[in-house]
Design a protein around this motif. Structure first.
Motif, PDB file in Angstrom:
ATOM      1  N   ARG A  26     -39.810  18.335 -56.228  1.00 35.60           N
ATOM      2  CA  ARG A  26     -39.662  19.663 -56.839  1.00 35.60           C
ATOM      3  C   ARG A  26     -40.692  20.574 -56.205  1.00 35.60           C
ATOM      4  NH1 ARG A  26     -37.734  22.788 -60.911  1.00 35.60           N
ATOM      5  NH2 ARG A  26     -39.211  24.055 -62.064  1.00 35.60           N
ATOM      6  N   GLY A  48     -36.713  15.869 -71.389  1.00 36.01           N
ATOM      7  CA  GLY A  48     -37.031  15.702 -69.984  1.00 36.01           C
ATOM      8  C   GLY A  48     -37.797  14.436 -69.689  1.00 36.01           C
ATOM      9  N   LEU A  67     -41.117  17.501 -67.050  1.00 37.09           N
ATOM     10  CA  LEU A  67     -40.070  18.125 -66.247  1.00 37.09           C
ATOM     11  C   LEU A  67     -38.759  18.055 -67.025  1.00 37.09           C
ATOM     12  CD1 LEU A  67     -39.259  19.320 -63.440  1.00 37.09           C
ATOM     13  CD2 LEU A  67     -38.612  16.984 -62.826  1.00 37.09           C
ATOM     14  N   ALA A  71     -34.002  20.770 -64.914  1.00 35.11           N
ATOM     15  CA  ALA A  71     -34.763  21.460 -63.857  1.00 35.11           C
ATOM     16  C   ALA A  71     -34.125  21.171 -62.499  1.00 35.11           C
ATOM     17  CB  ALA A  71     -36.211  20.978 -63.865  1.00 35.11           C
ATOM     18  N   GLN A  72     -34.405  22.020 -61.544  1.00 36.92           N
ATOM     19  CA  GLN A  72     -33.902  21.823 -60.182  1.00 36.92           C
ATOM     20  C   GLN A  72     -34.861  20.906 -59.431  1.00 36.92           C
ATOM     21  OE1 GLN A  72     -30.976  22.971 -58.796  1.00 36.92           O
ATOM     22  NE2 GLN A  72     -30.538  23.502 -60.916  1.00 36.92           N
ATOM     23  N   TYR A  73     -34.339  19.816 -58.913  1.00 39.16           N
ATOM     24  CA  TYR A  73     -35.133  18.876 -58.132  1.00 39.16           C
ATOM     25  C   TYR A  73     -34.182  18.058 -57.272  1.00 39.16           C
ATOM     26  CZ  TYR A  73     -33.673  15.857 -61.974  1.00 39.16           C
ATOM     27  OH  TYR A  73     -32.933  15.190 -62.913  1.00 39.16           O
TER      28      TYR A  73
END
Length: 124
Positions: A26, A48, A67, A71-73
């Protein structure tokens, strides 16, 4: 390289969460998943992962980060999943999906269901 939440089939169970030990990236920083959590943020329950820097790992509690699952990862490596952990990941995934609709009085029932699953697996 895998992107975002992955669906993994283990023994007929569709897993919607990354297993512990998964390595993600990330913002050009690598992390490893070490736990699952749900936290209350501005009257909303956010589910998360607890993550630690990778490859260093746990250094101190100040270096454990939260996280959100949405979330964007990117997923660099998926953690280990077996027949014992798959049902737990499935239950946690169901809980995480329903979390925004749950009331606080629902939490003990969900935790009890997870505990019963763990007890069944330990007795096997």
């Amino acid at each position: 390289m895998l992107m975002g939440r992955q669906l993994v089939r283990i023994g007929g169970i569709l897993i919607k969460l990354l297993p512990l030990g998964s390595v993600i990236n990330r913002n050009n920083i690598s992390f490893m998943t070490v736990g699952f959590a749900s936290i209350k943020k501005e009257e909303e329950l956010v589910c998360g992962y607890y993550v630690v820097p990778y490859p260093v790992g746990f250094i101190s509690i100040q270096k454990v980060f939260f996280l959100p699952v949405n979330a964007q990862y990117s997923v660099l490596a998926q953690g280990y999943v077996n027949d014992a952990s798959a049902p737990i990941l499935e239950l946690l995934g169901q809980y995480f999906e329903k979390s925004k609709y749950l009331r606080p009085e629902d939490y003990p029932k969900i935790l009890e269901k997870i505990k019963q699953t763990i007890d069944l697996l330990e007795g096997a």
